[in-house]
Design a protein around this motif. Sequence first.
Motif, PDB file in Angstrom:
ATOM      1  N   GLN A 130      11.999  14.747   1.999  1.00 36.57           N
ATOM      2  CA  GLN A 130      10.938  13.751   2.117  1.00 36.57           C
ATOM      3  C   GLN A 130      10.003  13.807   0.908  1.00 36.57           C
ATOM      4  O   GLN A 130       9.583  12.772   0.395  1.00 36.57           O
ATOM      5  CB  GLN A 130      10.131  13.954   3.417  1.00 36.57           C
ATOM      6  CG  GLN A 130      10.893  13.607   4.667  1.00 36.57           C
ATOM      7  CD  GLN A 130      11.784  14.757   5.162  1.00 36.57           C
ATOM      8  OE1 GLN A 130      11.882  15.822   4.559  1.00 36.57           O
ATOM      9  NE2 GLN A 130      12.450  14.510   6.265  1.00 36.57           N
ATOM     10  N   TYR A 172       7.262   7.172  -6.016  1.00 40.67           N
ATOM     11  CA  TYR A 172       5.854   6.954  -6.355  1.00 40.67           C
ATOM     12  C   TYR A 172       5.276   7.963  -7.347  1.00 40.67           C
ATOM     13  O   TYR A 172       4.104   7.851  -7.720  1.00 40.67           O
ATOM     14  CB  TYR A 172       5.002   7.015  -5.070  1.00 40.67           C
ATOM     15  CG  TYR A 172       5.492   6.108  -3.987  1.00 40.67           C
ATOM     16  CD1 TYR A 172       5.317   4.728  -4.059  1.00 40.67           C
ATOM     17  CD2 TYR A 172       6.151   6.624  -2.867  1.00 40.67           C
ATOM     18  CE1 TYR A 172       5.777   3.889  -3.058  1.00 40.67           C
ATOM     19  CE2 TYR A 172       6.609   5.790  -1.861  1.00 40.67           C
ATOM     20  CZ  TYR A 172       6.420   4.429  -1.960  1.00 40.67           C
ATOM     21  OH  TYR A 172       6.877   3.608  -0.969  1.00 40.67           O
ATOM     22  N   GLU A 231       0.835  -1.193   0.000  1.00 44.34           N
ATOM     23  CA  GLU A 231       0.000   0.000   0.000  1.00 44.34           C
ATOM     24  C   GLU A 231       0.873   1.247   0.000  1.00 44.34           C
ATOM     25  O   GLU A 231       1.924   1.292   0.641  1.00 44.34           O
ATOM     26  CB  GLU A 231      -0.888  -0.018   1.237  1.00 44.34           C
ATOM     27  CG  GLU A 231      -1.923   1.076   1.236  1.00 44.34           C
ATOM     28  CD  GLU A 231      -2.889   0.939   2.394  1.00 44.34           C
ATOM     29  OE1 GLU A 231      -3.201   1.974   2.998  1.00 44.34           O
ATOM     30  OE2 GLU A 231      -3.308  -0.190   2.683  1.00 44.34           O
ATOM     31  N   LEU A 232       0.423   2.260  -0.712  1.00 37.80           N
ATOM     32  CA  LEU A 232       1.136   3.522  -0.799  1.00 37.80           C
ATOM     33  C   LEU A 232       1.202   4.161   0.586  1.00 37.80           C
ATOM     34  O   LEU A 232       0.177   4.297   1.255  1.00 37.80           O
ATOM     35  CB  LEU A 232       0.386   4.445  -1.769  1.00 37.80           C
ATOM     36  CG  LEU A 232       1.020   5.736  -2.183  1.00 37.80           C
ATOM     37  CD1 LEU A 232       2.292   5.485  -2.980  1.00 37.80           C
ATOM     38  CD2 LEU A 232       0.047   6.543  -3.015  1.00 37.80           C
ATOM     39  N   PRO A 233       2.390   4.552   1.051  1.00 36.58           N
ATOM     40  CA  PRO A 233       2.486   5.211   2.357  1.00 36.58           C
ATOM     41  C   PRO A 233       1.629   6.476   2.392  1.00 36.58           C
ATOM     42  O   PRO A 233       1.518   7.190   1.398  1.00 36.58           O
ATOM     43  CB  PRO A 233       3.968   5.552   2.485  1.00 36.58           C
ATOM     44  CG  PRO A 233       4.664   4.603   1.560  1.00 36.58           C
ATOM     45  CD  PRO A 233       3.703   4.378   0.423  1.00 36.58           C
ATOM     46  N   GLU A 234       1.076   6.774   3.545  1.00 37.92           N
ATOM     47  CA  GLU A 234       0.161   7.911   3.703  1.00 37.92           C
ATOM     48  C   GLU A 234       0.833   9.228   3.300  1.00 37.92           C
ATOM     49  O   GLU A 234       0.236  10.050   2.609  1.00 37.92           O
ATOM     50  CB  GLU A 234      -0.337   7.956   5.153  1.00 37.92           C
ATOM     51  CG  GLU A 234      -1.405   9.009   5.406  1.00 37.92           C
ATOM     52  CD  GLU A 234      -0.850  10.331   5.926  1.00 37.92           C
ATOM     53  OE1 GLU A 234      -1.548  11.352   5.774  1.00 37.92           O
ATOM     54  OE2 GLU A 234       0.281  10.355   6.443  1.00 37.92           O
ATOM     55  N   TYR A 235       2.087   9.433   3.701  1.00 40.71           N
ATOM     56  CA  TYR A 235       2.770  10.679   3.345  1.00 40.71           C
ATOM     57  C   TYR A 235       2.924  10.795   1.829  1.00 40.71           C
ATOM     58  O   TYR A 235       2.671  11.860   1.245  1.00 40.71           O
ATOM     59  CB  TYR A 235       4.136  10.771   4.027  1.00 40.71           C
ATOM     60  CG  TYR A 235       4.818  12.099   3.793  1.00 40.71           C
ATOM     61  CD1 TYR A 235       4.428  13.232   4.501  1.00 40.71           C
ATOM     62  CD2 TYR A 235       5.836  12.231   2.859  1.00 40.71           C
ATOM     63  CE1 TYR A 235       5.028  14.465   4.284  1.00 40.71           C
ATOM     64  CE2 TYR A 235       6.450  13.457   2.638  1.00 40.71           C
ATOM     65  CZ  TYR A 235       6.042  14.567   3.353  1.00 40.71           C
ATOM     66  OH  TYR A 235       6.643  15.790   3.126  1.00 40.71           O
ATOM     67  N   ALA A 236       3.306   9.700   1.182  1.00 40.93           N
ATOM     68  CA  ALA A 236       3.469   9.721  -0.271  1.00 40.93           C
ATOM     69  C   ALA A 236       2.135  10.021  -0.955  1.00 40.93           C
ATOM     70  O   ALA A 236       2.091  10.784  -1.930  1.00 40.93           O
ATOM     71  CB  ALA A 236       4.038   8.394  -0.762  1.00 40.93           C
ATOM     72  N   GLU A 237       1.059   9.452  -0.456  1.00 42.88           N
ATOM     73  CA  GLU A 237      -0.271   9.715  -1.017  1.00 42.88           C
ATOM     74  C   GLU A 237      -0.602  11.201  -0.930  1.00 42.88           C
ATOM     75  O   GLU A 237      -1.105  11.798  -1.882  1.00 42.88           O
ATOM     76  CB  GLU A 237      -1.326   8.898  -0.267  1.00 42.88           C
ATOM     77  CG  GLU A 237      -2.732   9.082  -0.787  1.00 42.88           C
ATOM     78  CD  GLU A 237      -2.984   8.447  -2.133  1.00 42.88           C
ATOM     79  OE1 GLU A 237      -3.834   8.981  -2.880  1.00 42.88           O
ATOM     80  OE2 GLU A 237      -2.358   7.432  -2.454  1.00 42.88           O
ATOM     81  N   ALA A 277       9.428  10.810  -1.884  1.00 45.54           N
ATOM     82  CA  ALA A 277       8.100  10.318  -2.256  1.00 45.54           C
ATOM     83  C   ALA A 277       7.883  10.442  -3.762  1.00 45.54           C
ATOM     84  O   ALA A 277       7.358   9.516  -4.401  1.00 45.54           O
ATOM     85  CB  ALA A 277       7.016  11.080  -1.497  1.00 45.54           C
TER      86      ALA A 277
END
Length: 135
Positions: free
Chosen positions: A54, A62, A17-23, A58
């Motif tokens: 950061q 992604y 799953e895509l990390p929340e920060y990257a999303e 990301a």
Amino acid sequence: MSQDETGATDDGEQPAELPEYAERVLDVADLIPPGRVMTYGDVAEWLGDGGPRQVGRAMALYGGAVPWWRVVRADGALLPGSELRALDHYRAEGTPLREASRHADGHLPRLDMRRARWDGSGGGPADGQGEETHR
């Protein structure tokens, strides 16, 4: 290992799953109007979390499914290794550029950050009308 358009890898496994920060970073990249840019630091400030490194991480991991060329270095230099692809996007979108001097390395233009930078309000050259991006 490569991924297909569904995100599945060669062996058929779904990626993590895509990390929340990257999303959140990718969501901001999707908001930037055609012809405008935000710096890595601008995105971090918009989010109120993390910093330029950061955001850059990301985007590097992604960002291929969003308009990655709209999240840029603060100095306006084109992303090393993707200069020509980014330049094609900038020219197609009418992103303000500063032509390179004859002495510039590779004679590549830079982004005109004074004119191209988006602060998150209003739209771009077409007030937000333009290409739609999907992940």
